[in-house]
Scaffold this motif. Structure first.
Motif, PDB file in Angstrom:
ATOM      1  N   GLU A 212       2.909 -15.063   6.871  1.00 38.17           N
ATOM      2  CA  GLU A 212       1.707 -14.328   7.259  1.00 38.17           C
ATOM      3  C   GLU A 212       1.398 -13.266   6.211  1.00 38.17           C
ATOM      4  O   GLU A 212       2.277 -12.827   5.477  1.00 38.17           O
ATOM      5  N   VAL A 213       0.141 -12.832   6.187  1.00 37.39           N
ATOM      6  CA  VAL A 213      -0.265 -11.849   5.174  1.00 37.39           C
ATOM      7  C   VAL A 213       0.498 -10.545   5.346  1.00 37.39           C
ATOM      8  O   VAL A 213       0.837  -9.870   4.370  1.00 37.39           O
ATOM      9  N   SER A 214       0.807 -10.194   6.574  1.00 33.65           N
ATOM     10  CA  SER A 214       1.497  -8.926   6.829  1.00 33.65           C
ATOM     11  C   SER A 214       2.911  -8.897   6.262  1.00 33.65           C
ATOM     12  O   SER A 214       3.489  -7.819   6.104  1.00 33.65           O
ATOM     13  N   ASN A 215       3.494 -10.056   5.940  1.00 30.88           N
ATOM     14  CA  ASN A 215       4.866 -10.104   5.421  1.00 30.88           C
ATOM     15  C   ASN A 215       4.943  -9.995   3.903  1.00 30.88           C
ATOM     16  O   ASN A 215       6.045 -10.036   3.350  1.00 30.88           O
TER      17      ASN A 215
ATOM     18  N   ILE B  14       5.631  -8.315  -7.394  1.00 32.41           N
ATOM     19  CA  ILE B  14       4.564  -8.937  -6.621  1.00 32.41           C
ATOM     20  C   ILE B  14       3.264  -8.802  -7.414  1.00 32.41           C
ATOM     21  O   ILE B  14       2.996  -7.760  -8.016  1.00 32.41           O
ATOM     22  N   ILE B  15       2.453  -9.858  -7.401  1.00 34.08           N
ATOM     23  CA  ILE B  15       1.140  -9.837  -8.052  1.00 34.08           C
ATOM     24  C   ILE B  15       0.094  -9.401  -7.024  1.00 34.08           C
ATOM     25  O   ILE B  15       0.033  -9.965  -5.928  1.00 34.08           O
ATOM     26  N   ASN B  16      -0.712  -8.386  -7.395  1.00 32.71           N
ATOM     27  CA  ASN B  16      -1.789  -7.915  -6.527  1.00 32.71           C
ATOM     28  C   ASN B  16      -3.135  -8.215  -7.181  1.00 32.71           C
ATOM     29  O   ASN B  16      -3.493  -7.585  -8.179  1.00 32.71           O
ATOM     30  N   PRO B  17      -3.903  -9.188  -6.659  1.00 35.39           N
ATOM     31  CA  PRO B  17      -5.228  -9.461  -7.227  1.00 35.39           C
ATOM     32  C   PRO B  17      -6.206  -8.355  -6.846  1.00 35.39           C
ATOM     33  O   PRO B  17      -6.379  -8.052  -5.663  1.00 35.39           O
ATOM     34  N   THR B  18      -6.832  -7.742  -7.824  1.00 36.17           N
ATOM     35  CA  THR B  18      -7.707  -6.606  -7.569  1.00 36.17           C
ATOM     36  C   THR B  18      -8.887  -6.642  -8.528  1.00 36.17           C
ATOM     37  O   THR B  18      -9.159  -7.677  -9.135  1.00 36.17           O
ATOM     38  N   ASN B  19      -9.552  -5.517  -8.687  1.00 37.54           N
ATOM     39  CA  ASN B  19     -10.690  -5.428  -9.596  1.00 37.54           C
ATOM     40  C   ASN B  19     -10.418  -4.366 -10.652  1.00 37.54           C
ATOM     41  O   ASN B  19      -9.281  -3.915 -10.814  1.00 37.54           O
TER      42      ASN B  19
ATOM     43  N   VAL C 299      -4.416  -8.972   0.759  1.00 42.17           N
ATOM     44  CA  VAL C 299      -3.104  -8.693   0.162  1.00 42.17           C
ATOM     45  C   VAL C 299      -2.947  -7.199  -0.099  1.00 42.17           C
ATOM     46  O   VAL C 299      -1.901  -6.603   0.173  1.00 42.17           O
ATOM     47  N   GLY C 300      -3.994  -6.562  -0.639  1.00 41.11           N
ATOM     48  CA  GLY C 300      -3.925  -5.127  -0.901  1.00 41.11           C
ATOM     49  C   GLY C 300      -3.737  -4.312   0.362  1.00 41.11           C
ATOM     50  O   GLY C 300      -2.946  -3.350   0.388  1.00 41.11           O
ATOM     51  N   ASN C 301      -4.438  -4.671   1.435  1.00 45.25           N
ATOM     52  CA  ASN C 301      -4.276  -3.964   2.712  1.00 45.25           C
ATOM     53  C   ASN C 301      -2.862  -4.107   3.257  1.00 45.25           C
ATOM     54  O   ASN C 301      -2.277  -3.143   3.759  1.00 45.25           O
ATOM     55  N   ALA C 302      -2.309  -5.334   3.158  1.00 40.54           N
ATOM     56  CA  ALA C 302      -0.944  -5.561   3.654  1.00 40.54           C
ATOM     57  C   ALA C 302       0.079  -4.777   2.834  1.00 40.54           C
ATOM     58  O   ALA C 302       1.032  -4.210   3.384  1.00 40.54           O
ATOM     59  N   LEU C 303      -0.118  -4.699   1.510  1.00 39.47           N
ATOM     60  CA  LEU C 303       0.794  -3.929   0.661  1.00 39.47           C
ATOM     61  C   LEU C 303       0.694  -2.434   0.962  1.00 39.47           C
ATOM     62  O   LEU C 303       1.705  -1.727   0.972  1.00 39.47           O
ATOM     63  N   GLU C 304      -0.522  -1.962   1.210  1.00 37.79           N
ATOM     64  CA  GLU C 304      -0.700  -0.545   1.533  1.00 37.79           C
ATOM     65  C   GLU C 304      -0.030  -0.192   2.863  1.00 37.79           C
ATOM     66  O   GLU C 304       0.605   0.865   2.993  1.00 37.79           O
TER      67      GLU C 304
ATOM     68  N   LEU D 235       0.574   4.244  -1.977  1.00 41.37           N
ATOM     69  CA  LEU D 235      -0.813   4.615  -2.263  1.00 41.37           C
ATOM     70  C   LEU D 235      -0.884   5.693  -3.347  1.00 41.37           C
ATOM     71  O   LEU D 235      -1.752   5.646  -4.232  1.00 41.37           O
ATOM     72  N   ASP D 236       0.040   6.655  -3.300  1.00 42.27           N
ATOM     73  CA  ASP D 236       0.080   7.688  -4.344  1.00 42.27           C
ATOM     74  C   ASP D 236       0.413   7.087  -5.705  1.00 42.27           C
ATOM     75  O   ASP D 236      -0.149   7.503  -6.735  1.00 42.27           O
ATOM     76  N   GLY D 237       1.317   6.110  -5.713  1.00 42.53           N
ATOM     77  CA  GLY D 237       1.658   5.444  -6.973  1.00 42.53           C
ATOM     78  C   GLY D 237       0.477   4.700  -7.568  1.00 42.53           C
ATOM     79  O   GLY D 237       0.263   4.707  -8.787  1.00 42.53           O
ATOM     80  N   VAL D 238      -0.335   4.074  -6.694  1.00 38.44           N
ATOM     81  CA  VAL D 238      -1.533   3.368  -7.178  1.00 38.44           C
ATOM     82  C   VAL D 238      -2.547   4.361  -7.739  1.00 38.44           C
ATOM     83  O   VAL D 238      -3.180   4.111  -8.780  1.00 38.44           O
ATOM     84  N   LYS D 239      -2.703   5.510  -7.079  1.00 40.05           N
ATOM     85  CA  LYS D 239      -3.640   6.524  -7.565  1.00 40.05           C
ATOM     86  C   LYS D 239      -3.220   7.065  -8.933  1.00 40.05           C
ATOM     87  O   LYS D 239      -4.048   7.263  -9.832  1.00 40.05           O
TER      88      LYS D 239
END
Length: 377
Positions: A208-211, A220-225, A234-239, A247-251
């Motif tokens: 499932e996406v939540s896992n 892990i590969i995160n497809p983004t823009n 995928v981004g929501n599940a990782l967050e 989230l702080d690390g991404v910022k």
């Protein structure tokens, strides 16, 4: 010549004969008026519809006749129609969701089940020989030996007590690394595997996406823009899995790296996740000029970053097929082709396991089909 008017009596000509087709144009017009009574229907619509249906029927019957002839049958059955549709790529794509009554199913046997592996007999013999060896090792010692062992153990406990903790920790680390290399964790089902040229293993996993945040890999590969947002599934599940630290690390990564170029990728830490690192990649949009080449370049950039960091395992979700609007089959073909080409051209690589983490049945069917077609040189 008629006696009254002196003109020739004209015979009626159907619209089908005027168009040069066999299927009835008038009946198609009647069906169109019955089902779409709210809309205006042009005079050419039933002609085109009858011509298309006639072409499809002729094509399917020709292929089904070939299938019947190959099976030494003189009559076409629904089974032959199913085989004709399944063996033609365009017809299979058109009639993908159609069920043919009494058509049966396609015979599908995994190629690894047919191939005879060398050394299988020796493996079985070694497995069968181990219990006897374990029994011999676990034979009860004599009471004198027991007493001597107890005395030596009591003497050694004081000196070796701090080392035990280190040994246990090392054992746990080794066990976790071995499990992460073979199985991505609980809640993940491995569907099929394939080995590449340099010994890398491609594995299709279902969950499932939540896992996705709990997958036990190093990256892990995160497809983004370009802005590295987390708006996709995928981004929501990782967050959710990583929490505020992630989230702080991404910022911080956004501030230090800036906007990503198309097909660009950047590696960052993954606090709060089971993986150590995460690679954010900017997926191109379907329909843009050279979008297929850019998608292959994106996958290769991700693999290059993983090799530079000396990583052993990496997880790819189903990228490029959600908001980037790539057709799932084309995306799977391009991604598998890029991975195969990368390891074909590389002399060495630290990567050993590549996991495709898939969530829906359609993607799973497509990836299984495309992995079976993957040619390993």
């Amino acid at each position: 010549m008629s006696a009254r008017s002196g003109k020739k009596k004209m015979s009626k000509v159907s619209r089908s004969s005027r168009a040069g087709i066999i299927f009835p144009v008038g009946r198609m017009m009647r069906y169109l008026r019955k089902s779409t009574f709210k809309y205006r229907i042009g005079m050419g619509a039933p002609v085109y519809l009858a011509a298309v249906i006639e072409y499809l029927a002729a094509e399917i019957l020709e292929l089904a006749g070939n299938a019947a002839r190959d099976n030494k049958k003189s009559r076409i059955t629904p089974r032959h129609i199913l085989l004709a549709v399944a063996n033609d790529e365009e017809l299979n794509q058109l009639l993908r969701g159609v069920t043919i009554a009494s058509g049966g199913v396609l015979p599908r046997i995994h190629p690894e089940l047919l191939a005879k592996k060398r050394g299988s007999r020796s493996k079985v013999e070694t497995i069968l020989s181990t219990p006897s060896e374990k029994k011999a090792k676990k034979a009860k010692p004599s009471p004198v030996k027991k007493a001597a062992k107890k005395a030596t153990v009591k003497k050694a406990t004081k000196s070796k007590s701090p080392r035990k903790g280190k040994r246990i920790d090392n054992k746990k680390e080794g066990a976790s690394s071995s499990t992460s290399d073979d199985v991505p964790g609980e809640g993940f089902t491995i569907l099929s595997t394939k080995n590449l040229l340099l010994g890398q293993k491609l594995s299709l996993t279902q969950t499932e996406v939540s896992n996705i945040g709990s997958v036990k890999v190093e990256c892990i590969i995160n497809p983004t823009n370009a802005e590295i947002d987390l708006k996709e599934d995928v981004g929501n599940a990782l967050e959710k899995a990583g929490g505020k630290e992630f989230l702080d690390g991404v910022k911080e990564l956004r501030k230090s790296n800036g906007p990503l170029d198309v097909a660009g990728a950047v590696l960052g830490q993954a606090p709060g996740l089971s993986a150590k690192f995460i690679i954010h990649c900017n997926i191109p949009q379907w329909g843009v000029d050279k979008c297929e080449e850019q998608l292959e370049k994106t996958v290769m950039n991700c693999l290059t970053l993983a090799d530079e960091k000396k990583l052993k395992s990496i997880a790819f979700p189903s990228i490029a097929s959600s908001r980037n609007c790539f057709p799932k089959q084309i995306a799977a073909q391009l991604i598998l082709k890029a991975i195969s080409n990368y390891f074909d051209n590389a002399t060495s690589s630290s990567l050993k396991n590549i996991f495709f983490v898939l969530f829906d049945s359609e993607s799973i069917g497509i990836y299984v089909q495309e992995m079976a077609k993957l040619d390993i040189k």
